[in-house]
Motif scaffolding. Sequence first.
Motif, PDB file in Angstrom:
ATOM      1  N   THR A  55       0.760  -1.287  -0.058  1.00  0.00           N
ATOM      2  CA  THR A  55      -0.007  -0.113  -0.077  1.00  0.00           C
ATOM      3  C   THR A  55       0.749   1.255  -0.178  1.00  0.00           C
ATOM      4  O   THR A  55       0.602   2.220  -0.727  1.00  0.00           O
ATOM      5  N   SER A  80     -10.715   1.986  -6.319  1.00  0.00           N
ATOM      6  CA  SER A  80     -10.397   0.799  -7.040  1.00  0.00           C
ATOM      7  C   SER A  80     -10.437   1.212  -8.429  1.00  0.00           C
ATOM      8  O   SER A  80     -11.389   0.893  -9.165  1.00  0.00           O
ATOM      9  N   ASN A  89      -7.800  -3.633  -2.257  1.00  0.00           N
ATOM     10  CA  ASN A  89      -8.764  -3.216  -1.434  1.00  0.00           C
ATOM     11  C   ASN A  89      -9.805  -4.390  -0.849  1.00  0.00           C
ATOM     12  O   ASN A  89     -10.248  -4.523   0.177  1.00  0.00           O
ATOM     13  N   HIS A 151     -13.005   5.519   1.403  1.00  0.00           N
ATOM     14  CA  HIS A 151     -13.150   4.078   1.608  1.00  0.00           C
ATOM     15  C   HIS A 151     -14.825   3.813   1.684  1.00  0.00           C
ATOM     16  O   HIS A 151     -14.909   2.627   1.390  1.00  0.00           O
ATOM     17  N   VAL A 154     -14.733   2.991  -1.901  1.00  0.00           N
ATOM     18  CA  VAL A 154     -13.977   1.573  -2.124  1.00  0.00           C
ATOM     19  C   VAL A 154     -14.949   0.489  -1.977  1.00  0.00           C
ATOM     20  O   VAL A 154     -14.986  -0.530  -2.494  1.00  0.00           O
TER      21      VAL A 154
END
Lengths: 183, 183
Positions: A55, A80, A89, A151, A154
């Motif tokens: 990451t 993504s 992810n 997030h 995601v």
Amino acid sequence: MSEAVWRVLADRGFGQLTLRAVAAEMGASTGMLTHYFPAKRDLVRYAHAVAEERTLAALYRELDVTGLAALRAYLLDVLSLTPEATAMNRVWVSFWDAAIGDPELAATETARYERWRGKLRPHVVAAIEQGEIPADRDVEDIVASAAALTHGLVVQALFDPDRFPPDRQTRLIDDYLRTLTCP
Amino acid sequence: MSEAVWRVLADRGFGQLTLRAVAAEMGASTGMLTHYFPAKRDLVRYAHAVAEERTLAALYRELDVTGLAALRAYLLDVLSLTPEATAMNRVWVSFWDAAIGDPELAATETARYERWRGKLRPHVVAAIEQGEIPADRDVEDIVASAAALTHGLVVQALFDPDRFPPDRQTRLIDDYLRTLTCP
DNA sequence: ACCTCCGTACCAAACGTTTGTTATGTACCA
DNA sequence: TGGTACATAACAAACGTTTGGTACGGAGGT
């Protein structure tokens, strides 16, 4: 070794990370693994480190932009937008589950979040100094909401890739950044 | 029955939802469970239904407000503002992991997300009609970003409850809703 | 009213598999 | 000679599943 761990992680997730799976992936025996990882917990820790390293590899590149543009770049890194990022992810979402049941993993996830927000923070500060964001906004709250939106996208993209193709994910981030500029 | 399943779900998560755990929780045998659930998959499906039912119970209450205020109310319902809501969110995050590895569960999660966004959509439309949100904004994108921000906050609050107490979660949602009102 | 039958609702126990872990053995190199 | 780096094999535990059996209650025939 880290390659094998990552492959298992990528196509089975943290919950299915097993000694035998890793051993098979690198054509070795479980005895070899227990030689390096006395307990399962150690393998999980290592796998977490492997995932984090991958990451951060993308996160630590140098940027030639500042302020909102830099914030945007870092947020897009997490989305993504590519198959590799999607795999990444998936791994992290599966890690959330593992972390919920394990206080030690939960602590590392808490720290990882804080590290991520720490990475975003200076660019929010710069954006305020450059007048891109009104000065009366709270830096910490902007950072948290930017991380949250990212997030959240995601997760939605993970379960509905058709409805959340890369260009829409990008557009949603851009829309959010645009609303930051207004008072 | 649904009580026992929920208890196991709430304090162990989807990944640890096991026939023996449910049986023990209701003081019965595993044979009884297999009588009602021929396969594990059926128990997981039932557990998913139990969790969804508990979620919707809060979601289907009537509101005496419209537009942004209604949108706010529905988003706050999802946040981890109470211990019960926190338990609920832990269950759903653990379900994400299970869903990643199982196409059937993934499909139900896709549908659940769309259902949730469908619940939010009319209030965004109403907010635009009432002039609370500029008319040139895309309804679907606002719904998606509101859902994303909310779930992103849920995850961060799950791993850092100290940094994300109820009042800050609420404030972050309110800040977001405020930015929606500006052109 | 009584007996038989059969499906439903369970329990107790075992089965086979997979898991993490441990024990024993062996090659190699210093 | 001794320690490192493995392989092989076995271990107990936990899992989903299967099996054999018991209790019961209503249906149908006599």
